[in-house]
Each structure stands twice: as structure tokens, then as C-alpha cells.
Design a protein around this motif. Sequence first.
Motif, PDB file in Angstrom:
ATOM      1  N   PHE A 111       0.851  -1.170   0.000  1.00 54.29           N
ATOM      2  CA  PHE A 111       0.000   0.000   0.000  1.00 54.29           C
ATOM      3  C   PHE A 111       0.891   1.225   0.000  1.00 54.29           C
ATOM      4  N   LYS A 112       0.567   2.170  -0.823  1.00 54.62           N
ATOM      5  CA  LYS A 112       1.289   3.429  -0.854  1.00 54.62           C
ATOM      6  C   LYS A 112       0.714   4.310   0.247  1.00 54.62           C
ATOM      7  N   LYS A 113       1.504   4.549   1.271  1.00 51.61           N
ATOM      8  CA  LYS A 113       1.030   5.375   2.381  1.00 51.61           C
ATOM      9  C   LYS A 113       1.056   6.834   1.944  1.00 51.61           C
ATOM     10  N   ILE A 114      -0.030   7.509   2.158  1.00 46.97           N
ATOM     11  CA  ILE A 114      -0.107   8.913   1.770  1.00 46.97           C
ATOM     12  C   ILE A 114       0.510   9.781   2.858  1.00 46.97           C
ATOM     13  N   ASP A 115       1.033  10.907   2.456  1.00 47.04           N
ATOM     14  CA  ASP A 115       1.531  11.903   3.404  1.00 47.04           C
ATOM     15  C   ASP A 115       0.338  12.788   3.732  1.00 47.04           C
ATOM     16  N   ILE A 116      -0.407  12.360   4.743  1.00 44.83           N
ATOM     17  CA  ILE A 116      -1.668  13.021   5.088  1.00 44.83           C
ATOM     18  C   ILE A 116      -1.457  14.485   5.471  1.00 44.83           C
ATOM     19  N   GLN A 117      -0.361  14.767   6.186  1.00 48.64           N
ATOM     20  CA  GLN A 117      -0.090  16.156   6.602  1.00 48.64           C
ATOM     21  C   GLN A 117       0.063  17.069   5.383  1.00 48.64           C
ATOM     22  N   LYS A 118       0.800  16.583   4.394  1.00 58.61           N
ATOM     23  CA  LYS A 118       1.001  17.371   3.178  1.00 58.61           C
ATOM     24  C   LYS A 118      -0.294  17.446   2.369  1.00 58.61           C
ATOM     25  N   LEU A 119      -0.978  16.327   2.263  1.00 56.80           N
ATOM     26  CA  LEU A 119      -2.194  16.254   1.463  1.00 56.80           C
ATOM     27  C   LEU A 119      -3.254  17.245   1.928  1.00 56.80           C
ATOM     28  N   ILE A 120      -3.483  17.330   3.229  1.00 54.20           N
ATOM     29  CA  ILE A 120      -4.565  18.185   3.727  1.00 54.20           C
ATOM     30  C   ILE A 120      -4.259  19.676   3.594  1.00 54.20           C
ATOM     31  N   GLN A 121      -3.034  19.996   3.200  1.00 51.35           N
ATOM     32  CA  GLN A 121      -2.682  21.401   2.962  1.00 51.35           C
ATOM     33  C   GLN A 121      -3.096  21.853   1.562  1.00 51.35           C
ATOM     34  N   GLY A 122      -3.533  20.905   0.737  1.00 49.08           N
ATOM     35  CA  GLY A 122      -3.928  21.232  -0.634  1.00 49.08           C
ATOM     36  C   GLY A 122      -5.108  22.185  -0.673  1.00 49.08           C
ATOM     37  N   GLU A 123      -5.327  22.746  -1.847  1.00 45.74           N
ATOM     38  CA  GLU A 123      -6.391  23.736  -2.010  1.00 45.74           C
ATOM     39  C   GLU A 123      -7.692  23.144  -2.533  1.00 45.74           C
ATOM     40  N   ASN A 124      -7.619  22.057  -3.282  1.00 44.74           N
ATOM     41  CA  ASN A 124      -8.814  21.490  -3.879  1.00 44.74           C
ATOM     42  C   ASN A 124      -9.363  20.382  -2.976  1.00 44.74           C
ATOM     43  N   ILE A 125     -10.432  20.714  -2.269  1.00 49.34           N
ATOM     44  CA  ILE A 125     -10.992  19.780  -1.281  1.00 49.34           C
ATOM     45  C   ILE A 125     -11.446  18.475  -1.939  1.00 49.34           C
TER      46      ILE A 125
END
Length: 166
Positions: free
Chosen positions: A12-26
Motif C-alpha cells: 500500500f502506498k502510504k499517503i503523506d496526510i499532513q502534506k495532502l490536507i494542505q492542498g487547495e482542492n478539497i
Amino acid sequence: MSNQINKNDNQFKKIDIQKLIQGENINDIIIEIDNYICTLCEWGDKMENLSNAQKFFYYNQNLEREINNGGFSQYFFNSTGDYAHETVDSLIAINANHTAKILKKAIAQFPENKVPKNSNLREEIIEKIEEEANIVWEELENDFFKYEDNLNELNLKFVKENLNSF
């Protein structure tokens, strides 16, 4: 950056949740988290791979996906109906109280307000109730589509409040 984790002999490719939630497109954020969780639990076959917070996210996304694709009839008929009662709890956990009320009314079409986990039994019941239930479910779908609860925003807020569980 992504990390690789080994879970039950599957990669499984673990996502970088901290980085991901900083995105602009919800929508993109929600889709990426949803894809990750679906992969992690093998699309519901391995729910034990998920934390409780991840399960809540999964239940909420399944509800929205099924209602958008085929309404309550499809939601209850498919494996997503296995978790109808848990989905009420998951909606309340993210403060989607209006949507939880809609789902409770949809569940109320089943005898004794109980949606069986057994898919064969659930299908038999749906066949018996669907003519009358579909009338109610269609009204509830229209109410659902008003999106009084912004499920994407509420799910993302829930993720942010429960980061350690994702």
C-alpha cells in the motif's frame, strides 16, 4: 513524500496526510484519502485494516458514492448496506446531523428499523418493501442532494481532527 508499508502481504502506498490536507482542492484531497482507504481495506473486504476514524470516513464516502450513483435502493442492495447503522454513527461523528436524519428515515423503511448485515436477507427484504420504500427513498434522495451538510468539508475537518488515525 510517500512511504511504502507492508500490510497483509499487499503493498500500500502510504499517503503523506499532513502534506495532502494542505492542498487547495478539497475534492482532490477527499478523493485521494478515499482511494487510499479503499485500497487499505481492499474495498471493504478487510475492514480490520482500518482505524475507527478511517472506517467512519469509508462509511461516509460509500454513502455519498452510492446515493449519487443509484440512490438508497443501490446503497442498501450493495455491500455498503452492511454498514447502514454504523454510517448513521459516522455521520453524527462528523456533525453531518441532517444527513444522519435522512439515512435514519431511509433505514426506517426496513422492518423494525433494522437493516440486516446478511446481504441475502437484506435483498429479500428490499424486494418486499421496495415498491413503497422507493417512494420514500426518492424523496430522501432529493433532500440528500440539497447537501445541507457539506460532506466533503465535514469529512476533511474530521480527518484533520483525527490525523493520528489516518
